[in-house]
Design a protein around this motif. Structure first.
Motif, PDB file in Angstrom:
ATOM      1  N   VAL A 106       5.004  29.463   1.067  1.00 46.66           N
ATOM      2  CA  VAL A 106       4.099  28.651   1.891  1.00 46.66           C
ATOM      3  C   VAL A 106       4.343  27.159   1.695  1.00 46.66           C
ATOM      4  CG1 VAL A 106       2.322  30.434   1.890  1.00 46.66           C
ATOM      5  CG2 VAL A 106       2.263  28.637   0.154  1.00 46.66           C
ATOM      6  N   ARG A 107       5.324  26.813   0.869  1.00 45.25           N
ATOM      7  CA  ARG A 107       5.547  25.396   0.591  1.00 45.25           C
ATOM      8  C   ARG A 107       6.054  24.630   1.808  1.00 45.25           C
ATOM      9  NH1 ARG A 107       8.169  25.165  -5.521  1.00 45.25           N
ATOM     10  NH2 ARG A 107       6.345  26.048  -6.587  1.00 45.25           N
ATOM     11  N   GLU A 108       6.860  25.278   2.634  1.00 43.17           N
ATOM     12  CA  GLU A 108       7.376  24.583   3.811  1.00 43.17           C
ATOM     13  C   GLU A 108       6.244  24.236   4.770  1.00 43.17           C
ATOM     14  OE1 GLU A 108      10.619  25.241   7.422  1.00 43.17           O
ATOM     15  OE2 GLU A 108      10.697  26.512   5.630  1.00 43.17           O
ATOM     16  N   THR A 109       5.327  25.191   4.975  1.00 45.25           N
ATOM     17  CA  THR A 109       4.157  24.928   5.815  1.00 45.25           C
ATOM     18  C   THR A 109       3.296  23.833   5.191  1.00 45.25           C
ATOM     19  OG1 THR A 109       4.137  27.221   6.577  1.00 45.25           O
ATOM     20  CG2 THR A 109       2.104  25.959   6.852  1.00 45.25           C
ATOM     21  N   GLN A 110       3.144  23.897   3.862  1.00 43.76           N
ATOM     22  CA  GLN A 110       2.364  22.884   3.152  1.00 43.76           C
ATOM     23  C   GLN A 110       2.980  21.503   3.322  1.00 43.76           C
ATOM     24  OE1 GLN A 110       2.704  22.661  -1.175  1.00 43.76           O
ATOM     25  NE2 GLN A 110       0.482  22.820  -1.355  1.00 43.76           N
ATOM     26  N   GLY A 134       2.330  20.104   6.781  1.00 46.72           N
ATOM     27  CA  GLY A 134       0.948  19.623   6.872  1.00 46.72           C
ATOM     28  C   GLY A 134       0.782  18.279   6.183  1.00 46.72           C
ATOM     29  N   ALA A 135       1.448  18.119   5.035  1.00 51.19           N
ATOM     30  CA  ALA A 135       1.381  16.848   4.308  1.00 51.19           C
ATOM     31  C   ALA A 135       1.997  15.724   5.126  1.00 51.19           C
ATOM     32  CB  ALA A 135       2.088  16.984   2.960  1.00 51.19           C
ATOM     33  N   GLU A 136       3.143  15.991   5.748  1.00 54.69           N
ATOM     34  CA  GLU A 136       3.809  14.968   6.546  1.00 54.69           C
ATOM     35  C   GLU A 136       2.964  14.561   7.740  1.00 54.69           C
ATOM     36  OE1 GLU A 136       7.448  16.970   7.346  1.00 54.69           O
ATOM     37  OE2 GLU A 136       8.446  16.231   5.523  1.00 54.69           O
ATOM     38  N   GLU A 137       2.302  15.533   8.374  1.00 57.21           N
ATOM     39  CA  GLU A 137       1.436  15.215   9.509  1.00 57.21           C
ATOM     40  C   GLU A 137       0.246  14.355   9.058  1.00 57.21           C
ATOM     41  OE1 GLU A 137       0.344  18.956  11.136  1.00 57.21           O
ATOM     42  OE2 GLU A 137       2.367  19.411  11.900  1.00 57.21           O
ATOM     43  N   LEU A 138      -0.350  14.713   7.911  1.00 55.71           N
ATOM     44  CA  LEU A 138      -1.479  13.944   7.396  1.00 55.71           C
ATOM     45  C   LEU A 138      -1.061  12.516   7.056  1.00 55.71           C
ATOM     46  CD1 LEU A 138      -4.325  13.547   6.253  1.00 55.71           C
ATOM     47  CD2 LEU A 138      -3.548  14.635   4.127  1.00 55.71           C
ATOM     48  N   LEU A 139       0.096  12.365   6.424  1.00 54.74           N
ATOM     49  CA  LEU A 139       0.563  11.029   6.050  1.00 54.74           C
ATOM     50  C   LEU A 139       0.905  10.196   7.287  1.00 54.74           C
ATOM     51  CD1 LEU A 139       2.721  11.985   2.951  1.00 54.74           C
ATOM     52  CD2 LEU A 139       0.563  10.721   2.945  1.00 54.74           C
ATOM     53  N   THR A 140       1.455  10.846   8.308  1.00 53.81           N
ATOM     54  CA  THR A 140       1.753  10.128   9.549  1.00 53.81           C
ATOM     55  C   THR A 140       0.467   9.614  10.191  1.00 53.81           C
ATOM     56  OG1 THR A 140       3.752  11.426   9.956  1.00 53.81           O
ATOM     57  CG2 THR A 140       2.765  10.328  11.852  1.00 53.81           C
ATOM     58  N   LEU A 192       0.854  -1.196   0.000  1.00 53.17           N
ATOM     59  CA  LEU A 192       0.000   0.000   0.000  1.00 53.17           C
ATOM     60  C   LEU A 192       0.884   1.239   0.000  1.00 53.17           C
ATOM     61  CD1 LEU A 192      -2.856   1.294   0.298  1.00 53.17           C
ATOM     62  CD2 LEU A 192      -2.467   1.253   2.783  1.00 53.17           C
ATOM     63  N   VAL A 193       0.562   2.167  -0.902  1.00 55.95           N
ATOM     64  CA  VAL A 193       1.245   3.460  -0.938  1.00 55.95           C
ATOM     65  C   VAL A 193       0.201   4.542  -0.673  1.00 55.95           C
ATOM     66  CG1 VAL A 193       2.608   5.085  -2.312  1.00 55.95           C
ATOM     67  CG2 VAL A 193       2.930   2.623  -2.616  1.00 55.95           C
ATOM     68  N   ILE A 194       0.446   5.376   0.329  1.00 59.36           N
ATOM     69  CA  ILE A 194      -0.473   6.464   0.671  1.00 59.36           C
ATOM     70  C   ILE A 194       0.082   7.750   0.060  1.00 59.36           C
ATOM     71  CG2 ILE A 194      -1.663   7.668   2.529  1.00 59.36           C
ATOM     72  CD1 ILE A 194      -0.974   5.315   4.361  1.00 59.36           C
ATOM     73  N   VAL A 195      -0.763   8.433  -0.710  1.00 58.59           N
ATOM     74  CA  VAL A 195      -0.313   9.602  -1.463  1.00 58.59           C
ATOM     75  C   VAL A 195      -1.136  10.830  -1.078  1.00 58.59           C
ATOM     76  CG1 VAL A 195      -0.061  10.622  -3.758  1.00 58.59           C
ATOM     77  CG2 VAL A 195       0.423   8.186  -3.407  1.00 58.59           C
ATOM     78  N   HIS A 196      -0.430  11.916  -0.781  1.00 61.64           N
ATOM     79  CA  HIS A 196      -1.080  13.219  -0.609  1.00 61.64           C
ATOM     80  C   HIS A 196      -0.405  14.191  -1.559  1.00 61.64           C
ATOM     81  CE1 HIS A 196      -2.948  16.761   0.989  1.00 61.64           C
ATOM     82  NE2 HIS A 196      -1.763  17.294   1.256  1.00 61.64           N
ATOM     83  N   ALA A 197      -1.123  14.629  -2.579  1.00 61.54           N
ATOM     84  CA  ALA A 197      -0.562  15.555  -3.564  1.00 61.54           C
ATOM     85  C   ALA A 197      -0.611  16.974  -3.012  1.00 61.54           C
ATOM     86  CB  ALA A 197      -1.335  15.464  -4.869  1.00 61.54           C
ATOM     87  N   ARG A 198       0.534  17.630  -3.082  1.00 62.95           N
ATOM     88  CA  ARG A 198       0.619  19.029  -2.636  1.00 62.95           C
ATOM     89  C   ARG A 198       0.423  19.926  -3.861  1.00 62.95           C
ATOM     90  NH1 ARG A 198       5.997  20.045  -0.998  1.00 62.95           N
ATOM     91  NH2 ARG A 198       6.628  18.199  -2.199  1.00 62.95           N
ATOM     92  N   THR A 199      -0.721  20.562  -3.940  1.00 66.84           N
ATOM     93  CA  THR A 199      -1.013  21.426  -5.077  1.00 66.84           C
ATOM     94  C   THR A 199       0.015  22.548  -5.162  1.00 66.84           C
ATOM     95  OG1 THR A 199      -3.372  20.974  -4.804  1.00 66.84           O
ATOM     96  CG2 THR A 199      -2.768  22.886  -6.142  1.00 66.84           C
ATOM     97  N   PRO A 200       0.637  22.764  -6.328  1.00 65.36           N
ATOM     98  CA  PRO A 200       1.643  23.826  -6.466  1.00 65.36           C
ATOM     99  C   PRO A 200       1.113  25.172  -5.988  1.00 65.36           C
ATOM    100  CG  PRO A 200       1.611  22.445  -8.420  1.00 65.36           C
ATOM    101  CD  PRO A 200       0.455  21.999  -7.573  1.00 65.36           C
ATOM    102  N   THR A 201       1.939  25.852  -5.211  1.00 68.39           N
ATOM    103  CA  THR A 201       1.544  27.137  -4.645  1.00 68.39           C
ATOM    104  C   THR A 201       2.773  28.023  -4.511  1.00 68.39           C
ATOM    105  OG1 THR A 201       0.363  28.174  -2.808  1.00 68.39           O
ATOM    106  CG2 THR A 201       1.815  26.323  -2.262  1.00 68.39           C
ATOM    107  N   ARG A 202       2.652  29.153  -3.840  1.00 68.45           N
ATOM    108  CA  ARG A 202       3.778  30.077  -3.690  1.00 68.45           C
ATOM    109  C   ARG A 202       4.900  29.437  -2.882  1.00 68.45           C
ATOM    110  NH1 ARG A 202      -0.058  33.200  -1.314  1.00 68.45           N
ATOM    111  NH2 ARG A 202       1.326  33.465   0.490  1.00 68.45           N
TER     112      ARG A 202
END
Length: 287
Positions: A49-53, A56-62, A36-46
């Motif tokens: 704000v990418r570090e904050t994004q 958030g992605a790492e917390e969601l995946l954890t 199983l591979v769990i994927v959260h796509a980070r929509t391209p943004t400025r």
């Protein structure tokens, strides 16, 4: 790597629909003996704000990995957080996947829509089967709910495009002990005429539809003797029959023609109606 060795991909975005998709994907990976591979796509943004994004992605995946551990302790998923639009990321990953599982709507979806744009785009463009999880009967291994909804329902056309749908549907039914496979084929007098069958005799057209189903499924009983098969030629609306059946099905399987992805032509009217209005999980299989 063969298709049988490729992982199940679960797309998550923090919504309740994606949590249901993650749960379904984890159980399906166990059934099929796949990773199983769990994927959260980070929509391209400025950039600022990418570090904050990313945090958030790492917390969601954890959290998602922890949730899988509660459902399937022996499953050890990996995670990805690509910087891309969700449908594009999942389509790219589908080239090396057995299955992609998505929720019917994500955090960005309008509550009035039954199917989100990312789910529809992924189902229309992916290179492997895509399962869209609509809220439906709960699945608990060995529980009463799982026993109450054992059917796999497959909608087929009277041509070679049904081969992939039937292969996927039979394999899915075989992986679920006690599952019954209902094969639905909708026909009308007009479709009978187009296929060179009876034009004015409704009983003859119905008989031709039954023979078509028998021909489509010939040979598969020997490969899957454990699967009980029910053939259902339906005079009239196949999409209505499939939507109704989806309410009491563990999975409804429909096809999508290859080649029309770039123009949005992959889903037939029957497939799109079924996918949009289904009352349970729907698998879209490239044909």
């Amino acid at each position: 790597m063969t298709t049988a060795d490729c992982p199940v991909i679960a797309a998550v975005d923090g919504s309740s629909h994606s949590r249901e998709a993650l749960d379904w994907a984890a159980r399906e990976a166990v059934r099929r003996g796949l990773a199983l591979v769990i994927v959260h796509a980070r929509t391209p943004t400025r950039r600022d704000v990418r570090e904050t994004q990313l945090r958030g992605a790492e917390e969601l995946l954890t959290r998602s990995v922890r949730r899988v551990g509660e459902i399937a302790p022996d499953l050890h998923p990996t995670t990805l957080a690509p910087l891309d639009f969700p449908a594009a990321a999942l389509t790219a990953l589908s080239r090396d996947a057995s299955l992609v599982v998505v929720g019917s709507r994500g955090l960005g979806g309008f509550r009035s829509l039954m199917l989100g744009s990312n789910s529809l785009a992924t189902a229309s463009m992916a290179k492997c089967p895509v399962v869209v999880i609509h809220s439906g009967p709960p699945e608990e291994d060995g529980g009463e709910a799982a026993q109450a909804y054992p059917d796999i329902v497959a909608g087929v056309a009277a041509d070679e495009s049904s081969e992939a749908v039937l292969d996927f549907a039979f394999a899915t039914a075989a992986s679920r002990p006690g599952a019954r496979l209902r094969i639905v084929h909708g026909w009308t007098m007009f479709s009978s005429m187009l296929s060179g069958g009876p034009v004015f005799d409704r009983d003859a057209a119905a008989g031709a539809a039954e023979r078509t189903l028998a021909e489509l499924t010939a040979g598969r009983h020997e490969r899957y003797p454990q699967v009980e098969v029910v053939r259902e030629p339906v005079g009239g609306s196949a999409s209505r029959t499939l939507v109704t059946a989806s309410a009491t099905a563990a999975l409804t399987v429909i096809g999508r023609r290859r080649g029309g992805e770039s123009l949005g032509l992959g889903l037939s009217p029957v497939a799109q109606t079924t996918l949009t209005h289904a009352l349970g999980p729907v698998a879209v299989v490239p044909c």
